[in-house]
Enzyme design. Structure first.
Site, PDB file in Angstrom:
ATOM      1  N   GLY A 145       0.804  -1.223   0.000  1.00  0.00           N
ATOM      2  CA  GLY A 145       0.000   0.000   0.000  1.00  0.00           C
ATOM      3  C   GLY A 145       0.835   1.271   0.000  1.00  0.00           C
ATOM      4  O   GLY A 145       0.393   2.306  -0.490  1.00  0.00           O
ATOM      5  N   ASP A 165      -2.969   2.659   7.671  1.00  0.00           N
ATOM      6  CA  ASP A 165      -3.174   1.940   8.932  1.00  0.00           C
ATOM      7  C   ASP A 165      -2.283   0.711   9.039  1.00  0.00           C
ATOM      8  O   ASP A 165      -2.767  -0.429   9.101  1.00  0.00           O
ATOM      9  CB  ASP A 165      -4.677   1.539   9.005  1.00  0.00           C
TER      10      ASP A 165
HETATM   11  C1  LIG Z   1      -3.836  -2.893  11.277  1.00  0.00           C
HETATM   12  S1  LIG Z   1      -4.142  -3.992   9.962  1.00  0.00           S
HETATM   13  C2  LIG Z   1      -5.332  -3.149   8.989  1.00  0.00           C
HETATM   14  C3  LIG Z   1      -6.695  -3.035   9.569  1.00  0.00           C
HETATM   15  C4  LIG Z   1      -7.706  -2.347   8.707  1.00  0.00           C
HETATM   16  N1  LIG Z   1      -7.208  -1.088   8.130  1.00  0.00           N
HETATM   17  C5  LIG Z   1      -8.964  -2.037   9.500  1.00  0.00           C
HETATM   18  O1  LIG Z   1      -9.056  -0.946  10.082  1.00  0.00           O
HETATM   19  O2  LIG Z   1      -9.840  -2.889   9.540  1.00  0.00           O
HETATM   20  C6  LIG Z   1      -2.710  -3.799   8.964  1.00  0.00           C
HETATM   21  C7  LIG Z   1      -2.725  -4.674   7.716  1.00  0.00           C
HETATM   22  O3  LIG Z   1      -1.702  -4.233   6.830  1.00  0.00           O
HETATM   23  C8  LIG Z   1      -1.158  -5.374   6.163  1.00  0.00           C
HETATM   24  N2  LIG Z   1       0.147  -4.938   5.626  1.00  0.00           N
HETATM   25  C9  LIG Z   1       1.351  -4.924   6.224  1.00  0.00           C
HETATM   26  N3  LIG Z   1       2.261  -4.296   5.451  1.00  0.00           N
HETATM   27  C10 LIG Z   1       1.601  -3.885   4.340  1.00  0.00           C
HETATM   28  C11 LIG Z   1       1.968  -3.136   3.180  1.00  0.00           C
HETATM   29  N4  LIG Z   1       3.221  -2.691   3.023  1.00  0.00           N
HETATM   30  N5  LIG Z   1       1.025  -2.865   2.260  1.00  0.00           N
HETATM   31  C12 LIG Z   1      -0.247  -3.324   2.412  1.00  0.00           C
HETATM   32  N6  LIG Z   1      -0.658  -4.036   3.493  1.00  0.00           N
HETATM   33  C13 LIG Z   1       0.250  -4.310   4.447  1.00  0.00           C
HETATM   34  C14 LIG Z   1      -1.149  -6.435   7.225  1.00  0.00           C
HETATM   35  O4  LIG Z   1      -1.118  -7.718   6.630  1.00  0.00           O
HETATM   36  C15 LIG Z   1      -2.456  -6.144   7.970  1.00  0.00           C
HETATM   37  O5  LIG Z   1      -3.514  -6.902   7.426  1.00  0.00           O
END
Ligand SMILES: C[S@@+](CC[C@H](N)C(=O)[O-])C[C@H]1O[C@@H](n2cnc3c(N)ncnc32)[C@H](O)[C@@H]1O
Length: 281
Positions: A145, A165
């Protein structure tokens, strides 16, 4: 590299703050007819079962959404949030918790667009499945992301909300958030950007809000909810915050009203408190 699964934490106090702010911002931004683009750079699985072994094992939702569920007479920011959680639990029993993508889907209109990024293979498959029938107004990318954000800014409609996030399990996330914002703001200076950050005992976490403040070209808002004293072993999350670039103008007033109630509902000891800072240029 990835061990974080949001299913363990869905509905915890940090989700309550993040999603209550998200619901309020979406309500303001969808009040105008013009199309809105919502970008969620770290989307997670989309929605979660609170009856799953993940949620039951951690029990974190019980000290989060569990403490608000069924309450009446709450400030509008919190009742608006509860009504979005209620849409996934129509029989009144708290069984499901929407992630940020599901909340956005519930609130967006046919003219809006939802762009989701999720890097974790298992989570992104769940996310694809969750949105399989959502149609063309939702795009799901199994991709990073932070880098994906560059490609989608500015949105065609020039009206957008970006939620950043990360889990911050990898301490590089602190640096990447600042770099992503430094890159995004010149591309789309008028966008609304909401960055979630943890209150944990590490220097990078203490420094992040100040670094974001320095990047803000215009209005910004910072809200944090501390639910307990930092742990003596220096581990764990004692609160969280949201830093919002270009916040909708009524957000501050709504938070001023809601945050004292949230501290009472979610506070776990005498150190529970909130901070709200707002700068209008
Ligand atoms: C805190 S959770 C997100 C929760 C979601 N935004 C919500 O509020 O329901 C963070 C997520 O980011 C993912 N993640 C980690 N690094 C990432 C990256 N560089 N790009 C996209 N996703 C990533 C993880 O696998 C995890 O599912």
């Amino acid at each position: 590299m990835f061990s974080y699964r949001h299913g363990f934490h869905a509905g915890m106090h940090a989700d309550v703050l993040k999603h209550a702010v998200l619901v309020q911002m979406l309500a303001y931004l969808t009040a105008k007819d013009a199309p809105l683009w919502v970008v969620d750079t770290h989307a997670g699985a989309g929605a979660y079962s609170l009856e799953s072994s993940f949620a039951q094992k951690s029990g974190e939702y019980q000290d989060g959404i569990g403490r608000l569920w069924g309450r009446a007479g709450l400030p509008p920011l919190l009742s608006g949030y509860l009504s979005e959680i209620g849409k996934l639990n129509p029989d009144g029993k708290l069984r499901h918790y929407p992630g940020s993508p599901q909340i956005a889907l519930q609130m967006l209109r046919p003219q809006d667009h939802l762009q989701l990024f999720e890097l974790h293979t298992t989570e992104s498959k769940l996310l694809q499945k969750h949105f399989a029938k959502a149609g063309r107004r939702v795009s799901v990318q199994a991709a990073d992301g932070f880098t994906g954000l560059k490609g989608v800014l500015p949105p065609p409609s020039r009206r957008g909300l970006v939620l950043i996030d990360p889990s911050y399990e990898d301490k590089e996330d602190y640096r990447k958030v600042v770099a992503a914002m430094r890159d995004a703001l010149p591309r789309f200076a008028t966008g609304v950007y909401a960055v979630w950050y943890p209150q944990v005992q590490r220097q990078e976490a203490d420094d992040l809000p100040g670094q974001l403040r320095q990047l803000a070209p215009g209005d910004w808002l910072q809200v944090s909810l501390t639910v307990k004293a930092p742990a003596p072993d220096k581990l764990g999350l004692h609160g969280s915050g949201m830093f919002v670039f270009n916040p909708p103008w009524k957000l501050e007033a709504a938070l001023q009203e809601a945050m004292p109630a949230l501290v009472k509902l979610l506070g776990q000891d005498k150190k529970a408190t909130f901070k709200l800072k707002f700068q209008q240029s």
